[in-house]
Design a protein around this motif. Structure first.
Motif, PDB file in Angstrom:
ATOM      1  N   LEU A 168      30.253  32.652  38.715  1.00  0.00           N
ATOM      2  CA  LEU A 168      31.459  33.470  38.787  1.00  0.00           C
ATOM      3  C   LEU A 168      31.845  33.731  40.238  1.00  0.00           C
ATOM      4  O   LEU A 168      30.995  33.991  41.087  1.00  0.00           O
ATOM      5  CB  LEU A 168      31.247  34.802  38.068  1.00  0.00           C
ATOM      6  CG  LEU A 168      30.936  34.715  36.572  1.00  0.00           C
ATOM      7  CD1 LEU A 168      30.684  36.105  36.006  1.00  0.00           C
ATOM      8  CD2 LEU A 168      32.067  34.026  35.822  1.00  0.00           C
ATOM      9  N   VAL A 212      26.215  40.324  34.279  1.00  0.00           N
ATOM     10  CA  VAL A 212      27.547  40.713  34.719  1.00  0.00           C
ATOM     11  C   VAL A 212      28.106  41.738  33.740  1.00  0.00           C
ATOM     12  O   VAL A 212      27.816  41.695  32.538  1.00  0.00           O
ATOM     13  CB  VAL A 212      28.480  39.478  34.823  1.00  0.00           C
ATOM     14  CG1 VAL A 212      28.727  38.862  33.450  1.00  0.00           C
ATOM     15  CG2 VAL A 212      29.799  39.836  35.498  1.00  0.00           C
ATOM     16  N   VAL A 240      37.971  37.064  36.584  1.00  0.00           N
ATOM     17  CA  VAL A 240      37.011  37.762  37.437  1.00  0.00           C
ATOM     18  C   VAL A 240      37.734  38.697  38.400  1.00  0.00           C
ATOM     19  O   VAL A 240      38.678  38.298  39.085  1.00  0.00           O
ATOM     20  CB  VAL A 240      36.147  36.758  38.225  1.00  0.00           C
ATOM     21  CG1 VAL A 240      35.139  37.496  39.103  1.00  0.00           C
ATOM     22  CG2 VAL A 240      35.419  35.816  37.264  1.00  0.00           C
ATOM     23  N   GLU A 242      36.892  42.314  41.130  1.00  0.00           N
ATOM     24  CA  GLU A 242      35.849  42.974  41.912  1.00  0.00           C
ATOM     25  C   GLU A 242      36.000  44.480  41.787  1.00  0.00           C
ATOM     26  O   GLU A 242      37.115  45.010  41.807  1.00  0.00           O
ATOM     27  CB  GLU A 242      35.938  42.573  43.382  1.00  0.00           C
ATOM     28  CG  GLU A 242      34.827  43.164  44.246  1.00  0.00           C
ATOM     29  CD  GLU A 242      34.927  42.722  45.694  1.00  0.00           C
ATOM     30  OE1 GLU A 242      33.926  42.820  46.418  1.00  0.00           O
ATOM     31  OE2 GLU A 242      36.023  42.284  46.098  1.00  0.00           O
ATOM     32  N   LEU A 247      31.193  41.833  41.189  1.00  0.00           N
ATOM     33  CA  LEU A 247      32.097  41.056  40.354  1.00  0.00           C
ATOM     34  C   LEU A 247      31.989  41.519  38.907  1.00  0.00           C
ATOM     35  O   LEU A 247      30.902  41.825  38.417  1.00  0.00           O
ATOM     36  CB  LEU A 247      31.768  39.568  40.444  1.00  0.00           C
ATOM     37  CG  LEU A 247      31.959  38.903  41.810  1.00  0.00           C
ATOM     38  CD1 LEU A 247      31.632  37.418  41.715  1.00  0.00           C
ATOM     39  CD2 LEU A 247      33.378  39.095  42.330  1.00  0.00           C
ATOM     40  N   GLU A 248      33.129  41.569  38.223  1.00  0.00           N
ATOM     41  CA  GLU A 248      33.181  41.881  36.802  1.00  0.00           C
ATOM     42  C   GLU A 248      34.004  40.813  36.102  1.00  0.00           C
ATOM     43  O   GLU A 248      34.915  40.232  36.694  1.00  0.00           O
ATOM     44  CB  GLU A 248      33.821  43.254  36.552  1.00  0.00           C
ATOM     45  CG  GLU A 248      33.046  44.425  37.110  1.00  0.00           C
ATOM     46  CD  GLU A 248      33.710  45.756  36.776  1.00  0.00           C
ATOM     47  OE1 GLU A 248      34.894  45.733  36.357  1.00  0.00           O
ATOM     48  OE2 GLU A 248      33.064  46.797  36.929  1.00  0.00           O
ATOM     49  N   LEU A 249      33.692  40.567  34.837  1.00  0.00           N
ATOM     50  CA  LEU A 249      34.469  39.631  34.025  1.00  0.00           C
ATOM     51  C   LEU A 249      35.325  40.452  33.065  1.00  0.00           C
ATOM     52  O   LEU A 249      34.800  41.184  32.227  1.00  0.00           O
ATOM     53  CB  LEU A 249      33.537  38.691  33.256  1.00  0.00           C
ATOM     54  CG  LEU A 249      34.203  37.584  32.437  1.00  0.00           C
ATOM     55  CD1 LEU A 249      35.081  36.703  33.323  1.00  0.00           C
ATOM     56  CD2 LEU A 249      33.155  36.747  31.722  1.00  0.00           C
TER      57      LEU A 249
END
Length: 497
Positions: A168, A212, A240, A242, A247-249
């Protein structure tokens, strides 16, 4: 060469000179003679430079004709629409997501550009885009005036069919990822700027490369109630973002989260408890050696909060963990193997370190009991050497790396008869065979540190835990010896000293 030409020559822009010159003349007229040609030309040049976006993150709604570089991460289908003029041809639009290292943005390609995109554009191409930013239905988008491929430019964004956590990168979109659910949160609501109510919830998933946080928006937020820790899910069409440096999905209206029948291994990388320091945010794991009841309290705003403390131990040390909010409701029992991620190390009671598990943290209860090598043996059901009758480790050390087994340990595993075991006892101090021969109800003596008071008391000697039934008044951290009969894994203490 005149002053307008001089300013234009120093300007790196796609605007034609005739258009630039006309803008200068308009500026002179607007200012009512307060600016000459050179001043007006410099003002127009400044405005054009302001619209140059160094990165996609610099783009804001309301800017005029921004120019930027981005890699194509997804290409949508062409959609048609009717124009206001009934005699006009049917309109066409194609949405293309482009990204750079700072983020991603949707670019709307109209009519002929939309048709060209369907035929010629490919995921992974780098484009130079000029257009007008605006706030669209799904966030910021750019209505393109001009789009050109740039074969020589490079943009550091990965585009994959299926992602792992380590793949990611900020700006990636149309992300498909399969992972094991580690933790779930409840749905939260918030007020948007337009007065409407938004909804959001989180899952945390992991695979063999890491973990994540999955952020579910609005209608997708309810999906968090459909999954439990340990299940495997597939996230589709995620993007993705931030948050606070991580990082986040994210999963929006186009995204999906579905349960799949697939085994995904998640191996947490934890920090040794002995190495944690105040101010750090770390991942820790180990066996639960103490659990306290949940407590409630009143916040300053009048709402009610809740917290529960547990104590966790690994092969290097132990620490109290404060579980706040919904995490206080997690089903955590003595001897569970648990991994706490993103916990903040703080100064706790009596200058002892404490780990705080807040909304960002995750709580993952792993398969099997700490010290049971996955066989579910409760603390106190093992023999005196910290092993079950079949030779498996049952002390807290089983959570970490197993130590080398000596000759004494091999006696209980070998299947030798009683006489042979007795010989081994004589040669090795008697511990292993005595353990193997002990039966329920035998009187034993056990020395350890009090890691839980109340009913039951729990003692730990560094290799195993024992449940103790006693009316004696004991303090946490006190080292004691108990003597009494052991039945069903609990020592019924007759003597405490």
């Amino acid at each position: 060469m005149g002053v307008i030409e001089d300013v234009y020559e120093d300007l790196d822009t796609d605007v034609e000179f005739e258009e630039f010159e006309a803008a200068v003349e308009d500026k002179v007229e607007q200012m009512g003679g307060l600016a000459d040609d050179e001043t007006a030309a410099m003002l127009i040049a400044h405005e054009l430079r302001d619209e140059e976006a160094d990165t996609i993150a610099d783009i804001e709604p309301g800017m005029n004709d921004v120019k930027f570089l981005g890699k194509v991460t997804s290409i949508g289908e062409i959609r048609t629409f009717d124009r206001d003029d009934e005699d006009a041809e049917e309109g066409r639009v194609c949405n293309v997501d482009v990204a750079d290292a700072s983020g991603s943005v949707r670019v709307a390609l109209w009519d002929d550009m939309a048709a060209a995109a369907e035929e010629e554009l490919e995921v992974g191409q780098v484009l130079r885009v000029m257009g007008r930013p605006k706030e669209g239905y799904s966030g910021l988008e750019v209505s393109a005036d001009k789009v050109e491929p740039d074969e020589d430019a490079e943009v550091d964004v990965q585009v994959l069919d299926t992602y792992r956590v380590e793949d990611l990168s900020l700006g990636a979109s149309d992300v498909d990822l399969v992972g094991r659910v580690l933790d779930t949160d409840s749905v939260r609501t918030f007020d948007r700027d337009d007065g409407s109510e938004g909804r959001v919830a989180n899952l945390t998933v992991g695979d063999e490369t890491g973990r994540v946080r999955i952020t579910l928006w609005d209608d997708k937020a309810d999906l968090t109630d459909e999954f439990t820790a340990g299940e495997t899910v597939e996230i589709g069409d995620g993007y993705v973002r931030e948050r606070d440096g991580d990082l986040e999905l994210h999963v929006g209206d186009r995204g999906t989260v579905e349960r799949v029948d697939e085994d995904i291994e998640y191996v947490p990388e934890t920090t040794d408890i002995a190495d944690v320091e105040i101010g750090q945010t770390v991942d820790i794991g180990g066996g639960i050696i103490e659990t306290d009841p949940k407590r409630t309290f009143d916040r300053d705003d009048g709402s009610e909060g809740q917290v529960r403390n547990v104590r966790i131990k690994d092969e290097t040390g132990e620490i109290r963990v404060a579980l706040w909010g919904d995490k206080a409701d997690r089903d955590i029992e003595l001897a569970d193997r648990v991994v706490f991620t993103d916990v903040e190390i703080q100064d706790g009671w009596q200058d002892d370190l404490e780990a705080s598990a807040n909304w960002r943290s995750t709580v993952a209860v792993l398969d099997g009991k700490a010290g049971s090598a996955g066989d579910g043996t409760e603390p106190g059901s093992s023999g005196g050497d910290g092993r079950s009758p079949d030779g498996n480790e049952t002390g807290l050390d089983a959570f970490g790396d197993a130590s080398d087994e000596g000759d004494t340990d091999s006696v209980a595993d070998s299947g030798t008869d009683t006489d042979t075991a007795a010989d081994a006892v004589a040669a090795n101090g008697g511990a292993a065979a005595a353990t193997a021969e002990r039966t329920d109800g035998d009187e034993i003596e056990f020395t350890g540190t009090v890691v839980q008071t109340g009913d039951p008391v729990v003692l730990d000697d560094g290799q195993q835990t024992k449940r103790i039934e006693t009316d004696a008044s004991l303090r946490l951290g006190e080292e004691i010896t108990v003597r009494g009969a052991e039945r069903d894994g609990t020592i019924q203490a007759e003597d405490v000293f």
